[in-house]
Design a protein around this motif. Sequence first.
Motif, PDB file in Angstrom:
ATOM      1  N   SER A   8       0.865  -1.169   0.000  1.00 18.11           N
ATOM      2  CA  SER A   8       0.000   0.000   0.000  1.00 18.11           C
ATOM      3  C   SER A   8       0.910   1.231   0.000  1.00 18.11           C
ATOM      4  CB  SER A   8      -0.896  -0.012   1.248  1.00 18.11           C
ATOM      5  OG  SER A   8      -1.724   1.124   1.268  1.00 18.11           O
ATOM      6  N   PHE A   9       0.669   2.153  -0.931  1.00 16.18           N
ATOM      7  CA  PHE A   9       1.542   3.325  -1.044  1.00 16.18           C
ATOM      8  C   PHE A   9       0.789   4.475  -1.705  1.00 16.18           C
ATOM      9  CE2 PHE A   9       1.733   1.335  -5.088  1.00 16.18           C
ATOM     10  CZ  PHE A   9       1.997   2.319  -6.016  1.00 16.18           C
ATOM     11  N   ASP A  10       1.341   5.655  -1.587  1.00 13.99           N
ATOM     12  CA  ASP A  10       0.781   6.878  -2.182  1.00 13.99           C
ATOM     13  C   ASP A  10       1.285   6.981  -3.615  1.00 13.99           C
ATOM     14  OD1 ASP A  10       0.099   9.464  -2.935  1.00 13.99           O
ATOM     15  OD2 ASP A  10       0.869  10.407  -1.119  1.00 13.99           O
ATOM     16  N   ILE A  11       0.435   6.637  -4.571  1.00 11.05           N
ATOM     17  CA  ILE A  11       0.854   6.593  -5.977  1.00 11.05           C
ATOM     18  C   ILE A  11       1.267   7.974  -6.488  1.00 11.05           C
ATOM     19  CG2 ILE A  11      -1.450   6.884  -6.987  1.00 11.05           C
ATOM     20  CD1 ILE A  11      -0.520   4.637  -9.023  1.00 11.05           C
ATOM     21  N   ASP A  12       0.713   9.034  -5.917  1.00  9.73           N
ATOM     22  CA  ASP A  12       1.040  10.387  -6.380  1.00  9.73           C
ATOM     23  C   ASP A  12       2.403  10.862  -5.909  1.00  9.73           C
ATOM     24  OD1 ASP A  12      -1.409  10.704  -7.730  1.00  9.73           O
ATOM     25  OD2 ASP A  12      -2.402  11.359  -5.883  1.00  9.73           O
ATOM     26  N   LYS A  18       8.068   2.644  -4.141  1.00  8.42           N
ATOM     27  CA  LYS A  18       7.370   1.365  -4.314  1.00  8.42           C
ATOM     28  C   LYS A  18       8.085   0.503  -5.343  1.00  8.42           C
ATOM     29  CE  LYS A  18       4.649   0.252  -7.209  1.00  8.42           C
ATOM     30  NZ  LYS A  18       4.493  -0.602  -8.386  1.00  8.42           N
ATOM     31  N   ARG A  19       8.574   1.105  -6.429  1.00  2.92           N
ATOM     32  CA  ARG A  19       9.304   0.338  -7.448  1.00  2.92           C
ATOM     33  C   ARG A  19      10.561  -0.280  -6.848  1.00  2.92           C
ATOM     34  NH1 ARG A  19       7.848   4.478 -10.984  1.00  2.92           N
ATOM     35  NH2 ARG A  19       9.895   5.436 -10.870  1.00  2.92           N
ATOM     36  N   MET A  20      11.254   0.466  -5.999  1.00  2.00           N
ATOM     37  CA  MET A  20      12.460  -0.071  -5.349  1.00  2.00           C
ATOM     38  C   MET A  20      12.100  -1.230  -4.421  1.00  2.00           C
ATOM     39  SD  MET A  20      14.994   3.166  -4.629  1.00  2.00           S
ATOM     40  CE  MET A  20      13.874   4.059  -3.586  1.00  2.00           C
ATOM     41  N   GLN A  24      13.110  -5.382  -4.679  1.00  2.00           N
ATOM     42  CA  GLN A  24      13.761  -6.216  -3.668  1.00  2.00           C
ATOM     43  C   GLN A  24      13.130  -7.609  -3.597  1.00  2.00           C
ATOM     44  OE1 GLN A  24      13.765  -3.449  -0.241  1.00  2.00           O
ATOM     45  NE2 GLN A  24      15.999  -3.528  -0.388  1.00  2.00           N
ATOM     46  N   ALA A  25      11.890  -7.729  -4.030  1.00  4.88           N
ATOM     47  CA  ALA A  25      11.240  -9.043  -4.046  1.00  4.88           C
ATOM     48  C   ALA A  25      11.934  -9.989  -5.014  1.00  4.88           C
ATOM     49  CB  ALA A  25       9.764  -8.898  -4.420  1.00  4.88           C
ATOM     50  N   LYS A  26      12.683  -9.449  -5.950  1.00  5.71           N
ATOM     51  CA  LYS A  26      13.376 -10.265  -6.960  1.00  5.71           C
ATOM     52  C   LYS A  26      14.730 -10.775  -6.475  1.00  5.71           C
ATOM     53  CE  LYS A  26      11.075  -7.715 -10.621  1.00  5.71           C
ATOM     54  NZ  LYS A  26      11.189  -6.718 -11.653  1.00  5.71           N
ATOM     55  N   TYR A  27      15.206 -10.301  -5.339  1.00  8.18           N
ATOM     56  CA  TYR A  27      16.487 -10.773  -4.809  1.00  8.18           C
ATOM     57  C   TYR A  27      16.395 -12.272  -4.515  1.00  8.18           C
ATOM     58  CZ  TYR A  27      17.914  -5.891  -3.855  1.00  8.18           C
ATOM     59  OH  TYR A  27      18.245  -4.570  -3.944  1.00  8.18           O
ATOM     60  N   SER A  28      17.495 -12.965  -4.693  1.00  6.21           N
ATOM     61  CA  SER A  28      17.493 -14.415  -4.481  1.00  6.21           C
ATOM     62  C   SER A  28      17.183 -14.785  -3.027  1.00  6.21           C
ATOM     63  CB  SER A  28      18.830 -15.022  -4.896  1.00  6.21           C
ATOM     64  OG  SER A  28      19.875 -14.467  -4.111  1.00  6.21           O
ATOM     65  N   ASP A  29      17.547 -13.929  -2.080  1.00 12.52           N
ATOM     66  CA  ASP A  29      17.278 -14.236  -0.668  1.00 12.52           C
ATOM     67  C   ASP A  29      16.044 -13.509  -0.130  1.00 12.52           C
ATOM     68  OD1 ASP A  29      18.497 -11.713  -0.765  1.00 12.52           O
ATOM     69  OD2 ASP A  29      19.513 -11.989   1.162  1.00 12.52           O
ATOM     70  N   PHE A  34       5.865 -10.372  -4.804  1.00 16.39           N
ATOM     71  CA  PHE A  34       5.028  -9.199  -4.938  1.00 16.39           C
ATOM     72  C   PHE A  34       4.348  -9.219  -6.293  1.00 16.39           C
ATOM     73  CE2 PHE A  34       5.050  -4.884  -6.822  1.00 16.39           C
ATOM     74  CZ  PHE A  34       3.987  -4.366  -6.117  1.00 16.39           C
ATOM     75  N   LYS A  35       3.044  -9.144  -6.257  1.00 14.65           N
ATOM     76  CA  LYS A  35       2.274  -8.971  -7.483  1.00 14.65           C
ATOM     77  C   LYS A  35       1.730  -7.554  -7.427  1.00 14.65           C
ATOM     78  CE  LYS A  35      -1.499 -10.715 -10.172  1.00 14.65           C
ATOM     79  NZ  LYS A  35      -2.898 -11.009 -10.084  1.00 14.65           N
TER      80      LYS A  35
END
Length: 128
Positions: A8-12, A18-20, A24-29, A34-35
Amino acid sequence: MKKRAFISFDIDNDEGAKRMLAGQAKYSDSPFTFKDNSVKKHLTGDWKEKVRRRMDNVDVVIVLCGTKTHTATGIADELSIAKAKKKPYFLLAAYSNKHCTKPTSADVSDKLYNWTWDNLKSLIKGNR
């Protein structure tokens, strides 16, 4: 097993943060996946019901708090939905060098955690 997270984040104001976080969800550990369930444009009909359905399929809600989170009514509503669904959640400061605020629906006792990789991994595992 990786936990499924709703961010949950402020899109404006905080989309870059949020992109960062999603990256981090893509890190191997990484302990979470995240969808992207964020609402890019105004949902027609009952958007809160659509958020409720999206939260049915997650294990944890990450509330990414920026400098204007206290004015973001959508985040306040999303946190209220998470609480009503009894989803575990935590508040994560989007910036280390700025004053980050909590959503208006946060409990007084809700701590705003610093965003470090070690903290994030610990929080996802339920250490809060």
